[in-house]
Scaffold this motif. Structure first.
Motif, PDB file in Angstrom:
ATOM      1  N   ALA A  76       0.849  -1.191   0.000  1.00 27.01           N
ATOM      2  CA  ALA A  76       0.000   0.000   0.000  1.00 27.01           C
ATOM      3  C   ALA A  76       0.884   1.239   0.000  1.00 27.01           C
ATOM      4  O   ALA A  76       1.845   1.341   0.773  1.00 27.01           O
ATOM      5  CB  ALA A  76      -0.917  -0.004   1.214  1.00 27.01           C
ATOM      6  N   ARG A  77       0.569   2.193  -0.855  1.00 27.91           N
ATOM      7  CA  ARG A  77       1.365   3.395  -0.994  1.00 27.91           C
ATOM      8  C   ARG A  77       0.673   4.583  -0.331  1.00 27.91           C
ATOM      9  O   ARG A  77      -0.548   4.586  -0.141  1.00 27.91           O
ATOM     10  CB  ARG A  77       1.620   3.701  -2.470  1.00 27.91           C
ATOM     11  N   ALA A  78       1.454   5.593   0.034  1.00 25.91           N
ATOM     12  CA  ALA A  78       0.921   6.789   0.676  1.00 25.91           C
ATOM     13  C   ALA A  78      -0.125   7.437  -0.222  1.00 25.91           C
ATOM     14  O   ALA A  78       0.092   7.616  -1.422  1.00 25.91           O
ATOM     15  CB  ALA A  78       2.050   7.765   0.991  1.00 25.91           C
ATOM     16  N   GLY A  79      -1.253   7.750   0.366  1.00 26.07           N
ATOM     17  CA  GLY A  79      -2.344   8.356  -0.372  1.00 26.07           C
ATOM     18  C   GLY A  79      -3.433   7.384  -0.764  1.00 26.07           C
ATOM     19  O   GLY A  79      -4.553   7.808  -1.062  1.00 26.07           O
ATOM     20  N   SER A  80      -3.152   6.083  -0.762  1.00 20.65           N
ATOM     21  CA  SER A  80      -4.193   5.103  -1.076  1.00 20.65           C
ATOM     22  C   SER A  80      -5.142   4.969   0.105  1.00 20.65           C
ATOM     23  O   SER A  80      -4.808   5.298   1.244  1.00 20.65           O
ATOM     24  CB  SER A  80      -3.575   3.751  -1.432  1.00 20.65           C
TER      25      SER A  80
END
Length: 370
Positions: free
Chosen positions: A102-106
């Motif tokens: 999971a990436r930042a902003g998701s």
């Protein structure tokens, strides 16, 4: 043959469930987990506001008042020394799972559950709540309107509750703020973990992977673990995993019978075998009938009175038509069901029979009771 087919279909309709054919080919991604590729649990403490008088009672939940006071002070509102008793605020625990990569902003889904005496979270809004992982770091922040999973209604003389109105969810209700770094390129070896450890299945996985790449890149460590050598692989680790997870093999399955005693469901695996045994089902039936009758005096009698006299009839039925049934050794699954149905048993009676056969040592399968 036709009679056997009818018995087999009748057994299915009666509640028997048969496991799928053990010889079916499946993808590796459906039976293994990749080391390091997993989710991480998150948890947080927050407040739900905007409730219609169904929030926490502050006297019974003092932590709700403390959290609300702290929140208002951070917004520049001084409530120290003030006597306020809101009924539209509830303290909740927020839980979520941070998926791998999971990436930042998701955004991720969250679950909200009341921990005080709030009776309903319907119509409430979760205010900004940090979500922590096991290391104490904040990985996501949650906020949004709560979708309650039930409802409650009440009047002066009755009330009704459906589901759990004190818990709910917020789809895409948390935004990821911190990423968990995981770099496949730095790994020299990678492990595949079988979800159902088995020596035969592990050997088949090793053979299938090595045949796919034409070189010994896979090695069995134990019945549940296969190690992949990344250093000698002809492609990058990501491309290698993408190729491996779509390889099809035939997993081995244990002979197993799963019994759900609450619903009466019986699931029998295709490899279930039995030794020769004889069985009979208890068939003693006792019927008691009460047929009272009224006794009246003769006409014009002076001292007669009407009384009710009992009339009891007791019947004992042993059903002599049902005899001991014999089941031969190493019969097939359909023959086993046919033999048991010859006694006229249903799913409930089958459960008791299977337990007894297992205790007698004639059932060669693992018996799982739920």
């Amino acid at each position: 043959m036709f009679e056997r087919l009818k018995i087999f279909l009748a057994a299915c309709l009666a509640g028997f469930v048969f496991a799928a054919d053990a010889s079916a080919d499946v993808r590796l991604k459906d039976i293994v987990n990749i080391e390091g590729v997993r989710g991480n649990d998150l948890v947080g403490y927050g407040l739900v506001v905007g409730l219609d008088g169904t929030g926490d009672g502050v006297r019974n939940s003092p932590y709700t008042e403390e959290a609300l006071s702290s929140f208002l002070e951070r917004l520049g509102v001084n409530v120290q020394g003030e006597d306020f008793r809101p009924r539209n605020v509830a303290a909740v625990v927020v839980t979520a799972t941070l998926p791998p990569f999971a990436r930042a902003g998701s955004q991720i889904d969250i679950t909200v559950s009341a921990i005080g005496d709030a009776s309903n979270l319907l119509g409430g809004t979760l205010i900004m709540t940090p979500l922590h992982a096991g290391d104490g770091q904040i990985y996501a922040v949650a906020q949004g309107p709560v979708l309650a999973s039930g409802f409650s209604a009440e009047g002066d003389g009755a009330s009704v509750t459906f589901g759990a109105p004190t818990s709910g969810s917020i789809p895409q209700g948390a935004r990821v703020e911190r990423e968990i770094e995981f770099n496949f390129e730095d790994m020299q070896t990678l492990r595949l973990a079988l979800r159902s450890p088995d020596f035969t299945t592990a050997a088949r996985v090793e053979s299938a992977i090595n045949n796919a790449f034409g070189q010994p890149v896979a090695k069995i460590l134990d019945p549940g673990t296969i190690e992949l050598a990344m250093a000698g692989a002809p492609m990058s680790p990501v491309h290698m995993i993408g190729r491996i997870e779509n390889i099809r093999i035939t997993p081995e399955q244990k002979a197993r019978i799963v019994i759900d005693q609450k619903s009466g469901t019986v699931v029998l695996g295709a490899d279930v075998k039995i030794s020769r045994f004889a069985v009979t089902q208890g068939n003693l039936t006792i019927t008691v009938r009460e047929t009272p009758f009224v006794s009246q005096p003769n006409p014009f009698s002076r001292n007669g009175e009407t009384i009710v006299l009992p009339d009891t009839t007791i019947e004992v039925n042993t059903n002599p038509e049902k005899r001991i049934a014999e089941v031969d050794e190493n019969v097939s699954l359909s023959d086993l069901i046919e033999g048991l149905n010859a006694l006229g048993v249903g799913p409930r009676e089958l459960i008791d029979i299977l337990k007894s056969v297992k205790a007698a040592g004639a059932l060669h399968a693992e018996l799982v009771l739920m």
